[in-house]
Write a protein that holds these residues in place. Sequence first.
Motif, PDB file in Angstrom:
ATOM      1  N   ALA A 283       0.834  -1.212   0.000  1.00  0.00           N
ATOM      2  CA  ALA A 283       0.000   0.000   0.000  1.00  0.00           C
ATOM      3  C   ALA A 283       0.868   1.261   0.000  1.00  0.00           C
ATOM      4  CB  ALA A 283      -0.943  -0.010   1.201  1.00  0.00           C
ATOM      5  N   TYR A 284       2.072   1.166   0.587  1.00  0.00           N
ATOM      6  CA  TYR A 284       3.011   2.297   0.579  1.00  0.00           C
ATOM      7  C   TYR A 284       3.771   2.386  -0.738  1.00  0.00           C
ATOM      8  CZ  TYR A 284       2.594   2.143   5.719  1.00  0.00           C
ATOM      9  OH  TYR A 284       2.146   2.132   7.009  1.00  0.00           O
ATOM     10  N   GLY A 285       3.611   1.373  -1.597  1.00  0.00           N
ATOM     11  CA  GLY A 285       4.309   1.366  -2.875  1.00  0.00           C
ATOM     12  C   GLY A 285       5.592   0.561  -2.890  1.00  0.00           C
ATOM     13  N   THR A 286       5.807  -0.249  -1.856  1.00  0.00           N
ATOM     14  CA  THR A 286       7.005  -1.091  -1.803  1.00  0.00           C
ATOM     15  C   THR A 286       6.772  -2.343  -2.643  1.00  0.00           C
ATOM     16  OG1 THR A 286       7.438  -0.345   0.458  1.00  0.00           O
ATOM     17  CG2 THR A 286       8.587  -2.341  -0.271  1.00  0.00           C
ATOM     18  N   PRO A 287       7.597  -2.582  -3.648  1.00  0.00           N
ATOM     19  CA  PRO A 287       7.442  -3.796  -4.457  1.00  0.00           C
ATOM     20  C   PRO A 287       7.646  -5.059  -3.611  1.00  0.00           C
ATOM     21  CG  PRO A 287       8.951  -2.242  -5.512  1.00  0.00           C
ATOM     22  CD  PRO A 287       8.680  -1.728  -4.133  1.00  0.00           C
ATOM     23  N   ARG A 288       6.905  -6.115  -3.926  1.00  0.00           N
ATOM     24  CA  ARG A 288       7.021  -7.379  -3.190  1.00  0.00           C
ATOM     25  C   ARG A 288       8.451  -7.893  -3.166  1.00  0.00           C
ATOM     26  NH1 ARG A 288       2.693 -10.978  -2.094  1.00  0.00           N
ATOM     27  NH2 ARG A 288       0.798  -9.749  -2.028  1.00  0.00           N
ATOM     28  N   GLU A 289       9.120  -7.796  -4.298  1.00  0.00           N
ATOM     29  CA  GLU A 289      10.492  -8.296  -4.367  1.00  0.00           C
ATOM     30  C   GLU A 289      11.393  -7.553  -3.387  1.00  0.00           C
ATOM     31  OE1 GLU A 289      14.208  -8.658  -7.483  1.00  0.00           O
ATOM     32  OE2 GLU A 289      12.212  -8.254  -8.280  1.00  0.00           O
ATOM     33  N   LEU A 290      11.233  -6.253  -3.314  1.00  0.00           N
ATOM     34  CA  LEU A 290      12.032  -5.453  -2.392  1.00  0.00           C
ATOM     35  C   LEU A 290      11.692  -5.803  -0.947  1.00  0.00           C
ATOM     36  CD1 LEU A 290      14.139  -3.268  -2.005  1.00  0.00           C
ATOM     37  CD2 LEU A 290      12.326  -1.560  -2.239  1.00  0.00           C
ATOM     38  N   PHE A 291      10.396  -5.997  -0.667  1.00  0.00           N
ATOM     39  CA  PHE A 291       9.979  -6.414   0.673  1.00  0.00           C
ATOM     40  C   PHE A 291      10.681  -7.720   1.038  1.00  0.00           C
ATOM     41  CE2 PHE A 291       7.259  -8.800   3.551  1.00  0.00           C
ATOM     42  CZ  PHE A 291       6.981  -7.873   4.537  1.00  0.00           C
ATOM     43  N   GLY A 292      10.667  -8.682   0.131  1.00  0.00           N
ATOM     44  CA  GLY A 292      11.314  -9.970   0.381  1.00  0.00           C
ATOM     45  C   GLY A 292      12.819  -9.856   0.532  1.00  0.00           C
ATOM     46  N   ASN A 293      13.420  -8.928  -0.193  1.00  0.00           N
ATOM     47  CA  ASN A 293      14.871  -8.748  -0.119  1.00  0.00           C
ATOM     48  C   ASN A 293      15.338  -8.319   1.269  1.00  0.00           C
ATOM     49  OD1 ASN A 293      15.199  -9.435  -2.807  1.00  0.00           O
ATOM     50  ND2 ASN A 293      15.289  -7.317  -3.508  1.00  0.00           N
ATOM     51  N   PHE A 294      14.455  -7.658   2.011  1.00  0.00           N
ATOM     52  CA  PHE A 294      14.824  -7.193   3.350  1.00  0.00           C
ATOM     53  C   PHE A 294      15.260  -8.357   4.244  1.00  0.00           C
ATOM     54  CE2 PHE A 294      13.570  -5.565   7.667  1.00  0.00           C
ATOM     55  CZ  PHE A 294      14.554  -4.598   7.763  1.00  0.00           C
ATOM     56  N   PHE A 295      14.607  -9.507   4.098  1.00  0.00           N
ATOM     57  CA  PHE A 295      14.963 -10.673   4.907  1.00  0.00           C
ATOM     58  C   PHE A 295      16.363 -11.173   4.553  1.00  0.00           C
ATOM     59  CE2 PHE A 295      10.364 -10.482   4.693  1.00  0.00           C
ATOM     60  CZ  PHE A 295      10.037 -10.536   6.035  1.00  0.00           C
TER      61      PHE A 295
END
Length: 139
Positions: free
Chosen positions: A84-96
């Motif tokens: 919802a904030y515009g963070t791509p799923r891939e980038l979200f997953g990369n955080f881990f």
Amino acid sequence: MTAPTNLIQHSFELAAERCEDLTPLVYRRLFREHPETQAMFRSEASELVRGSMLALTIDAMLDFAGDRTGHFRMIECELQSHEAYGTPRELFGNFFGVIAETMREVLGDDWSPEIDTAWRKLLDDIDRLIAASQARIEA
């Protein structure tokens, strides 16, 4: 002495012995590997936000790698809110993965093949969770 059963938890315990606060290390790596993320954080009280976000993430990861009592569900909830904030799923997953690489660096020689295998499994499981979440949305 017997080997720890939860190697993810054990790795965080080892890291805690070496590093008082993972937050600056994790975010320094995140911003270096994904410079576009720096603009996603407001400048006011950002250290507090980062620390809180990392603590919640670690809590969810430990639960996901352990008993799965419910805290791990935050991964999917936060995935949706970050989208919802515009963070791509891939980038979200990369955080881990950024957390894992930071842990590897902090643990140094104590990053054993067993710990590496446990982290790879955890990251693969999180990737599958993210993909399953996407599949439910598209269904």
